[in-house]
Scaffold this motif. Sequence first.
Motif, short mmCIF file in Angstrom:
data_model
loop_
_atom_site.label_atom_id
_atom_site.label_comp_id
_atom_site.label_asym_id
_atom_site.label_seq_id
_atom_site.Cartn_x
_atom_site.Cartn_y
_atom_site.Cartn_z
N PHE A 198 0.83 -1.21 0.00
CA PHE A 198 0.00 0.00 0.00
C PHE A 198 0.86 1.26 0.00
O PHE A 198 0.50 2.27 -0.62
N ILE A 199 1.99 1.21 0.69
CA ILE A 199 2.87 2.39 0.74
C ILE A 199 3.50 2.64 -0.63
O ILE A 199 3.64 3.79 -1.07
N ARG A 200 3.89 1.57 -1.32
CA ARG A 200 4.54 1.73 -2.62
C ARG A 200 3.62 2.39 -3.64
O ARG A 200 4.08 3.14 -4.51
N ARG A 201 2.34 2.12 -3.53
CA ARG A 201 1.39 2.73 -4.49
C ARG A 201 0.05 2.85 -3.79
O ARG A 201 -0.79 1.97 -3.86
N HIS A 202 -0.13 3.97 -3.10
CA HIS A 202 -1.33 4.14 -2.29
C HIS A 202 -2.58 4.29 -3.16
O HIS A 202 -3.71 4.13 -2.68
N GLU A 203 -2.41 4.60 -4.47
CA GLU A 203 -3.57 4.72 -5.35
C GLU A 203 -4.29 3.39 -5.54
O GLU A 203 -5.42 3.35 -6.04
N VAL A 233 -5.70 1.69 -3.50
CA VAL A 233 -6.93 1.65 -2.70
C VAL A 233 -8.14 1.96 -3.56
O VAL A 233 -9.22 1.37 -3.40
N GLN A 286 1.81 -5.12 -6.14
CA GLN A 286 2.74 -4.21 -5.46
C GLN A 286 3.47 -4.89 -4.30
O GLN A 286 4.32 -4.26 -3.65
#
Length: 490
Positions: free
Chosen positions: A275-280, A282, A407
Amino acid sequence: MAYQNPPSIPISDPEAPEITPTPTPSTNPLANGFSAKGVANKVKNNLVFHSKWGELNGAMGDLGTYIPIVLALTLARDLNLGTTLIFTGVYNIITGAIYGVPMPVQPMKSIAAQALSDTDFGVPEIMTAGILTGGVLFVLGVTGLMQLVYMLIPLCVVRGIQLAQGLSFALTAVKYVRKIQDLPKSKSLGQRHWFGLDGLVLAIVCLCFIVIVNGAGEKSRGCCDVVESGGDDDLGGQKRRNEVVERNRTRWVRKVIFSLPSAFMVFVLGVVLAFIRRHEVVHEIKFGPSTIEVVKFSKHAWKKGFVKGAIPQLPLSILNSVVAVCKLSSDLFPGKDFSPTSLSVTVGLMNLIGSWFGAMPSCHGAGGLAGQYKFGGRSGGCVALLGAAKLVLGLVLGTSLAHILKQFPVGILGVLLLFAGIELAMCARDMNTKEDSFVTLVITAVSLVGSSAALGFLCGMVVYVLLRLRNWTKDKPLSTIWMQKRPEQV
């Protein structure tokens, strides 16, 4: 003197002795009758956790192979991830209830490899290959022919297959750690950077953490024994009491550290980093299960699925999913000897049912069993817990879960896969004679270089026969030189 295979050496227990299950006289699902009460009690006993953290940790032991294969097929061949999660989750729960050990449910690797290398081998071909492979295994099981196959294959040949598969997992794991991976295309994209959310340093730290917690799989956790203090009130007595307090404190700290669910913690870290690497990601999640539909098959799909999918997969399924799993289960769980017939039937039924609806063809696997055992899995509750998690994810997130898994740090997957591979490879350490070791290493070398377990098996059997004929003397009939085993080894 008749040549004898050496007795198998049980693989050492990475957890404390208190979580090792008590051997039971029989684990055949049909052994205790069909009464409703008896079945209910058996299922209940099979699903009881031997260690809360150990079982949770063990459930993560097979993800190093499961995630890369399923994710790659989802992204590259439009496999229905939601359907696969739902069906494999149900498989996990049922096999855990039946067998009472962490019996894995893994994707069929040869079929997956064919699908990833051939752009024309799509979902219909994957499913027909699974149905045909499952059908053959089911027939071998119900007719009792699988039991005959199991009895005729020597132990050293099984060990060769296990060693080759374990080293293959380990080599793939090192590749995942060292190089950036394009999982859908199964290609390396260059050297991995040292730092970052999927860097070498992160993978090395995770590896060291698991080694510190799990060690090499020894029974003893290295805890210091409590030393009784003397009753003197002098300075010497006080010193001894201080030593006892310090040793008890050290023992407590070691016990806490060595009981941590290392694999589970590493996996959770990977999810957080995804989630941190690509929060989009979500915003790309859609709630609700994927639509489960019957796959449409053509004559061409049946033909191609059989020739390019089922034929290469059958030797691997028979050897690694049935024969090797039977042998490994008796090594890891003394007293729980599963029949090749039951394993062959369960693998067959899984694919004769799920493949019609687009679920990835699945089987059991010695590597998955070794990996889950390595991290603490001891009961059917371990895989039932994993199955429940798959079922929930499949129903709640469906195929959109692929956006999250894409991710997930591949280096962390490599670390989990490395330990599963090493645990499986170590099964071959009970080859104590030079002849058995020779056969085992021939199979391993041919399997790794030729990338074919079937070819390695064929070469190993030829070498085994030649060695047995070489030992044939006039005072020993030919019928006695094939399987020189004690009754308990058959």
